[in-house]
Motif scaffolding. Structure first.
Motif, PDB file in Angstrom:
ATOM      1  N   MET A  90      44.528   1.698 -62.768  1.00  0.00           N
ATOM      2  CA  MET A  90      45.323   2.543 -61.893  1.00  0.00           C
ATOM      3  C   MET A  90      44.968   2.271 -60.438  1.00  0.00           C
ATOM      4  N   ARG A  91      43.697   2.170 -60.152  1.00  0.00           N
ATOM      5  CA  ARG A  91      43.272   1.866 -58.787  1.00  0.00           C
ATOM      6  C   ARG A  91      43.808   0.507 -58.338  1.00  0.00           C
ATOM      7  N   THR A  92      43.753  -0.453 -59.212  1.00  0.00           N
ATOM      8  CA  THR A  92      44.229  -1.793 -58.892  1.00  0.00           C
ATOM      9  C   THR A  92      45.719  -1.792 -58.578  1.00  0.00           C
ATOM     10  N   VAL A  93      46.495  -1.082 -59.377  1.00  0.00           N
ATOM     11  CA  VAL A  93      47.946  -1.025 -59.173  1.00  0.00           C
ATOM     12  C   VAL A  93      48.269  -0.298 -57.872  1.00  0.00           C
ATOM     13  N   VAL A  94      47.584   0.800 -57.606  1.00  0.00           N
ATOM     14  CA  VAL A  94      47.821   1.544 -56.360  1.00  0.00           C
ATOM     15  C   VAL A  94      47.562   0.650 -55.154  1.00  0.00           C
ATOM     16  N   LEU A  95      46.483  -0.106 -55.183  1.00  0.00           N
ATOM     17  CA  LEU A  95      46.173  -0.997 -54.070  1.00  0.00           C
ATOM     18  C   LEU A  95      47.227  -2.090 -53.920  1.00  0.00           C
ATOM     19  N   ALA A  96      47.724  -2.599 -55.043  1.00  0.00           N
ATOM     20  CA  ALA A  96      48.770  -3.623 -54.973  1.00  0.00           C
ATOM     21  C   ALA A  96      50.053  -3.063 -54.369  1.00  0.00           C
ATOM     22  N   VAL A  97      50.438  -1.866 -54.791  1.00  0.00           N
ATOM     23  CA  VAL A  97      51.656  -1.242 -54.265  1.00  0.00           C
ATOM     24  C   VAL A  97      51.467  -0.862 -52.798  1.00  0.00           C
ATOM     25  N   GLY A 130      41.411  14.850 -47.771  1.00  0.00           N
ATOM     26  CA  GLY A 130      40.734  14.234 -46.638  1.00  0.00           C
ATOM     27  C   GLY A 130      39.330  14.753 -46.409  1.00  0.00           C
ATOM     28  N   ILE A 131      38.831  15.632 -47.281  1.00  0.00           N
ATOM     29  CA  ILE A 131      37.502  16.221 -47.080  1.00  0.00           C
ATOM     30  C   ILE A 131      36.605  16.064 -48.304  1.00  0.00           C
ATOM     31  N   SER A 132      37.043  15.252 -49.270  1.00  0.00           N
ATOM     32  CA  SER A 132      36.232  15.050 -50.465  1.00  0.00           C
ATOM     33  C   SER A 132      35.218  13.935 -50.221  1.00  0.00           C
ATOM     34  N   ASN A 133      33.944  14.298 -50.118  1.00  0.00           N
ATOM     35  CA  ASN A 133      32.910  13.292 -49.905  1.00  0.00           C
ATOM     36  C   ASN A 133      32.829  12.318 -51.071  1.00  0.00           C
ATOM     37  N   THR A 134      33.062  12.820 -52.272  1.00  0.00           N
ATOM     38  CA  THR A 134      33.000  11.955 -53.443  1.00  0.00           C
ATOM     39  C   THR A 134      34.103  10.916 -53.408  1.00  0.00           C
ATOM     40  N   ALA A 135      35.329  11.337 -53.084  1.00  0.00           N
ATOM     41  CA  ALA A 135      36.437  10.390 -53.003  1.00  0.00           C
ATOM     42  C   ALA A 135      36.190   9.353 -51.911  1.00  0.00           C
ATOM     43  N   MET A 136      35.717   9.812 -50.755  1.00  0.00           N
ATOM     44  CA  MET A 136      35.491   8.884 -49.652  1.00  0.00           C
ATOM     45  C   MET A 136      34.357   7.912 -49.943  1.00  0.00           C
ATOM     46  N   ALA A 137      33.440   8.301 -50.813  1.00  0.00           N
ATOM     47  CA  ALA A 137      32.348   7.396 -51.185  1.00  0.00           C
ATOM     48  C   ALA A 137      32.818   6.288 -52.117  1.00  0.00           C
ATOM     49  N   HIS A 138      34.023   6.452 -52.692  1.00  0.00           N
ATOM     50  CA  HIS A 138      34.526   5.469 -53.665  1.00  0.00           C
ATOM     51  C   HIS A 138      35.859   4.861 -53.245  1.00  0.00           C
ATOM     52  N   ASP A 139      36.199   4.923 -51.950  1.00  0.00           N
ATOM     53  CA  ASP A 139      37.526   4.442 -51.547  1.00  0.00           C
ATOM     54  C   ASP A 139      37.504   3.095 -50.827  1.00  0.00           C
ATOM     55  N   GLY A 140      36.348   2.503 -50.663  1.00  0.00           N
ATOM     56  CA  GLY A 140      36.237   1.248 -49.922  1.00  0.00           C
ATOM     57  C   GLY A 140      36.641   0.036 -50.730  1.00  0.00           C
ATOM     58  N   ARG A 157      41.742   4.677 -50.109  1.00  0.00           N
ATOM     59  CA  ARG A 157      41.844   5.318 -48.810  1.00  0.00           C
ATOM     60  C   ARG A 157      43.079   6.214 -48.759  1.00  0.00           C
ATOM     61  N   LYS A 158      42.987   7.261 -47.983  1.00  0.00           N
ATOM     62  CA  LYS A 158      44.091   8.212 -47.883  1.00  0.00           C
ATOM     63  C   LYS A 158      45.362   7.548 -47.376  1.00  0.00           C
ATOM     64  N   ASP A 159      45.256   6.684 -46.370  1.00  0.00           N
ATOM     65  CA  ASP A 159      46.452   6.034 -45.837  1.00  0.00           C
ATOM     66  C   ASP A 159      47.107   5.119 -46.861  1.00  0.00           C
ATOM     67  N   GLN A 160      46.294   4.501 -47.726  1.00  0.00           N
ATOM     68  CA  GLN A 160      46.853   3.653 -48.780  1.00  0.00           C
ATOM     69  C   GLN A 160      47.622   4.493 -49.792  1.00  0.00           C
ATOM     70  N   LEU A 161      47.058   5.624 -50.179  1.00  0.00           N
ATOM     71  CA  LEU A 161      47.739   6.490 -51.143  1.00  0.00           C
ATOM     72  C   LEU A 161      49.030   7.045 -50.563  1.00  0.00           C
ATOM     73  N   ILE A 162      49.011   7.413 -49.291  1.00  0.00           N
ATOM     74  CA  ILE A 162      50.223   7.927 -48.657  1.00  0.00           C
ATOM     75  C   ILE A 162      51.328   6.871 -48.677  1.00  0.00           C
ATOM     76  N   ALA A 163      50.977   5.616 -48.421  1.00  0.00           N
ATOM     77  CA  ALA A 163      51.972   4.549 -48.465  1.00  0.00           C
ATOM     78  C   ALA A 163      52.581   4.413 -49.859  1.00  0.00           C
ATOM     79  N   VAL A 164      51.759   4.555 -50.889  1.00  0.00           N
ATOM     80  CA  VAL A 164      52.268   4.469 -52.267  1.00  0.00           C
ATOM     81  C   VAL A 164      53.175   5.658 -52.577  1.00  0.00           C
ATOM     82  N   GLY A 336      53.788  10.430 -39.117  1.00  0.00           N
ATOM     83  CA  GLY A 336      53.499   9.487 -38.048  1.00  0.00           C
ATOM     84  C   GLY A 336      52.986   8.166 -38.573  1.00  0.00           C
ATOM     85  N   GLN A 337      52.112   8.214 -39.564  1.00  0.00           N
ATOM     86  CA  GLN A 337      51.596   6.984 -40.170  1.00  0.00           C
ATOM     87  C   GLN A 337      52.728   6.157 -40.765  1.00  0.00           C
ATOM     88  N   LEU A 338      53.608   6.814 -41.483  1.00  0.00           N
ATOM     89  CA  LEU A 338      54.687   6.098 -42.155  1.00  0.00           C
ATOM     90  C   LEU A 338      55.707   5.543 -41.161  1.00  0.00           C
TER      91      LEU A 338
END
Length: 343
Positions: A90-97, A130-140, A157-164, A336-338
């Protein structure tokens, strides 16, 4: 009378030359933004997608088959329960999209992938807060899916998920699937706030601080979804805009005649009751759709009423203001990002 066919042939030739010139100059993608074959080919030929599909991948596989393969690779038979390999997929597909140009997702992929991604709503909700330390520790870029005592998870990353989300939201049913799944996560967070020993407010009832964190976690993702909708609707004509909004609202319609009681299923009570309020008649579709901006405050008010909170005791007006501010901030940030990414 012979001049008319000649004129038409001349005009057709001019159009053909313009298209050929555009393609030769490498700008056909700008003119043909809705070319589904290009959307499909871009995903199908991505090495990351090939890895996810494994032996089932074929160079000419139809995009509907591609989408079904991705869904099967990323989700299991039991909703919300995944293996580490599925979460990695799932992570791989999200990054590809997320890397797709201009947030493009093939029409045949939008709904199946949205349903698969909604099955990971706990993870995507954590990212969107945007405030989950656990998520941010695993988004790189060097990170991967992981497992803990609560199950298997992934993060980007949050911006990547928003794009998807934006790419999938071109389909209003997919938007509704994803927003509805996130709504339930926000409702669950509020439902878990400890109250008095009898289940209601009392001397041992919740403090404002105890409510503020789950409220922020409900409000921020709701604002992201508002911003995604703003971008989907940007530049659309009135009829097309209303049709998309109506379809999204239909997708968010309550699933049952009456919600359960708060005592029996507090999170489902909050989510279903809010969806019933959302579905109330209004003069226009636009006015009904605008109610979504009050999602977090709506959940808060329902929770406060169900648990018999004293408004002054928990500072309900201030909490409403904080929820509105968080939602509006995230709405503007996502839109704004989009918009910047599409320029």
């Amino acid at each position: 009378m012979a001049a008319a066919p000649t004129t038409r042939r001349t005009a057709a030739a001019a159009v053909a030359l313009a298209v050929a010139a555009a393609a030769g100059a490498g700008i056909w993608w700008t003119l043909g933004r809705d070319d589904p074959d290009r959307d499909c080919a871009g995903l199908r030929t991505d090495d990351r997608v090939r890895t996810v599909l494994g032996a089932s991948w074929r160079s000419g596989m139809p995009c509907g088959e591609l989408a079904d393969g991705l869904r099967r690779a990323t989700t299991g038979e039991q909703p919300g329960t995944h293996t580490l390999a599925q979460a990695h997929a799932m992570r791989t597909v999200v990054l590809a999209v997320a890397d797709a140009a201009d947030h493009r997702v093939h029409p045949d992929v939008r709904d199946p992938l949205a349903r698969a991604l909604a099955d990971y709503a706990a993870d995507t909700h954590a990212v969107l807060t945007g405030i989950s330390n656990t998520a941010m520790a695993h988004d790189g870029p060097a990170a991967d899916a992981w497992q803990d005592d609560r199950g298997v998870h992934f993060a980007v990353r949050k911006d990547q998920l928003i794009a998807v989300l934006r790419g999938l939201a071109e389909n209003p049913a997919a938007y509704a699937t994803l927003r509805g799944a996130d709504l339930r996560q926000g409702a669950a967070g509020l439902a878990a706030v400890p109250t008095g020993s009898d289940g209601h407010a009392g001397p041992a009832g919740p403090s404002q601080d105890a409510i503020a964190d789950p409220l922020a976690r409900a409000a921020a993702p709701a604002g992201v979804f508002d911003g995604v909708a703003d971008d989907v609707l940007r530049g659309r004509g009135g009829g097309d805009r209303a049709a998309w909004q109506e379809a999204a609202l239909q997708g968010l319609a309550p699933t049952g005649p009456t919600p359960p009681t708060f005592g029996d299923a507090p999170a489902e009570y909050l989510a279903q009751t809010w969806l019933q309020l959302l579905a109330r008649p209004a003069p226009t579709t636009q006015e009904r759709f605008a109610r979504l901006n009050a999602q977090a405050t709506g959940l808060l008010d329902l929770w406060a009423d169900a648990t018999r909170q004293d408004e002054d005791g928990i500072g309900l007006p201030a909490l409403r203001d904080r929820a509105r501010a968080s939602t509006d901030r995230e709405r503007g940030s996502a839109a704004g990002q989009l918009k910047q990414g599409a320029s």
